[in-house]
Scaffold this active site. Structure first.
Site, mmCIF file in Angstrom:
data_model
loop_
_atom_site.group_PDB
_atom_site.id
_atom_site.type_symbol
_atom_site.label_atom_id
_atom_site.label_comp_id
_atom_site.label_asym_id
_atom_site.label_seq_id
_atom_site.Cartn_x
_atom_site.Cartn_y
_atom_site.Cartn_z
ATOM 1 N N ARG A 67 0.812 -1.223 0.000
ATOM 2 C CA ARG A 67 0.000 0.000 0.000
ATOM 3 C C ARG A 67 0.839 1.264 0.000
ATOM 4 O O ARG A 67 0.400 2.323 -0.455
ATOM 5 C CB ARG A 67 -0.990 -0.034 1.171
ATOM 6 N N GLU A 104 4.560 -11.629 14.977
ATOM 7 C CA GLU A 104 4.062 -12.281 16.188
ATOM 8 C C GLU A 104 4.552 -13.735 16.244
ATOM 9 O O GLU A 104 5.025 -14.211 17.265
ATOM 10 C CB GLU A 104 2.538 -12.217 16.177
HETATM 11 P P1 AMP Z 1 3.873 -3.290 11.658
HETATM 12 O O1 AMP Z 1 5.165 -3.828 11.078
HETATM 13 O O2 AMP Z 1 3.385 -4.075 12.830
HETATM 14 O O3 AMP Z 1 3.977 -1.798 11.947
HETATM 15 O O4 AMP Z 1 2.752 -3.499 10.556
HETATM 16 C C1 AMP Z 1 2.648 -2.594 9.518
HETATM 17 C C2 AMP Z 1 2.202 -3.258 8.230
HETATM 18 O O5 AMP Z 1 1.118 -4.168 8.427
HETATM 19 C C3 AMP Z 1 1.729 -2.187 7.275
HETATM 20 O O6 AMP Z 1 2.224 -2.481 5.978
HETATM 21 C C4 AMP Z 1 0.223 -2.247 7.359
HETATM 22 O O7 AMP Z 1 -0.337 -2.061 6.094
HETATM 23 C C5 AMP Z 1 -0.106 -3.632 7.927
HETATM 24 N N1 AMP Z 1 -1.034 -3.589 9.069
HETATM 25 C C6 AMP Z 1 -0.759 -3.894 10.366
HETATM 26 N N2 AMP Z 1 -1.834 -3.757 11.160
HETATM 27 C C7 AMP Z 1 -2.836 -3.332 10.360
HETATM 28 C C8 AMP Z 1 -4.224 -2.982 10.587
HETATM 29 N N3 AMP Z 1 -4.797 -3.037 11.806
HETATM 30 N N4 AMP Z 1 -4.947 -2.564 9.527
HETATM 31 C C9 AMP Z 1 -4.399 -2.476 8.298
HETATM 32 N N5 AMP Z 1 -3.118 -2.797 8.021
HETATM 33 C C10 AMP Z 1 -2.333 -3.224 9.034
#
Ligand code: AMP
Length: 181
Positions: A67, A104
């Site tokens: 995205r 996770e």
């Molecule tokens: P993180 O590495 O945990 O910060 O996860 C970020 C990535 O996961 C991004 O590319 C987001 O598009 C996706 N992502 C994580 N949680 C969500 C959520 N609740 N809604 C939409 N996309 C998420």
């Protein structure tokens, strides 16, 4: 305008749809497809980003798979600069540099082309993605930018899940258009 008005923030936030229990129970997925299909919200967002980042005199925008590609490539075109994709492992065809990060359960890996920012060192790069949760993906992507000799001057998200404190782990300034919690 570099700061969004309350009304502009509302236009963007109302355009993002919550999908409970996707992709698994307990997660509220922030669906930005409804932002992309809403021309007023999408234009308000992209104009805000263009106005914010014009004075930064950036050399490149790097977007995170997938995205971040949408927002990043439009912003790069508006600023008249190049776009660089940071991809999930195994997708880029030329020589790459990779970085692993924890999920996770298990781990994931992102990659960038070794020559993504040209031969001169120190290119000024903005990294962009749609959302920051734990920050693991963005942290790995930002470190790839440094590894190939460029400088990550800021990391930008459309939405920040503030309660997860993901920005704490990122070794660059962080800007989020909207924050939840
Ligand atoms: P993180 O590495 O945990 O910060 O996860 C970020 C990535 O996961 C991004 O590319 C987001 O598009 C996706 N992502 C994580 N949680 C969500 C959520 N609740 N809604 C939409 N996309 C998420």
């Amino acid at each position: 305008m570099q700061t969004l008005t309350t009304e502009e923030k509302e236009i963007i936030i109302r355009s993002i749809r919550d999908i409970p229990d996707f992709p698994k129970p307990g997660i509220i997925f922030k669906d930005i497809t409804t932002l992309l299909s809403n021309p007023k919200a999408f234009n308000t967002l992209m104009t805000h980003l263009e106005n914010r980042y014009t004075p930064y005199n950036l050399d490149y925008i790097a977007g995170i798979d997938a995205r971040g590609f949408i927002f990043g490539s439009i912003l790069a075109d508006r600023l008249g600069i190049g776009f660089v994709p940071v991809r999930k492992k195994g997708k880029l065809p030329y020589t790459t540099v990779a970085e692993k990060y924890s999920l996770e359960y298990g781990f994931d890996e992102v990659e960038i082309h070794i020559d993504a920012f040209g031969e001169e060192k120190g290119a000024k790069v903005l990294l962009i993605d749609d959302l920051i949760a734990t920050g693991g993906t963005a942290k790995a992507a930002a470190s790839l930018i440094d590894k190939v000799g460029a400088k990550c001057v800021e990391v930008c998200f459309i939405l920040e899940l503030g309660f997860l404190k993901g920005r704490m782990g990122i070794n660059a300034p962080v800007y989020s258009v909207l924050e939840i919690g």
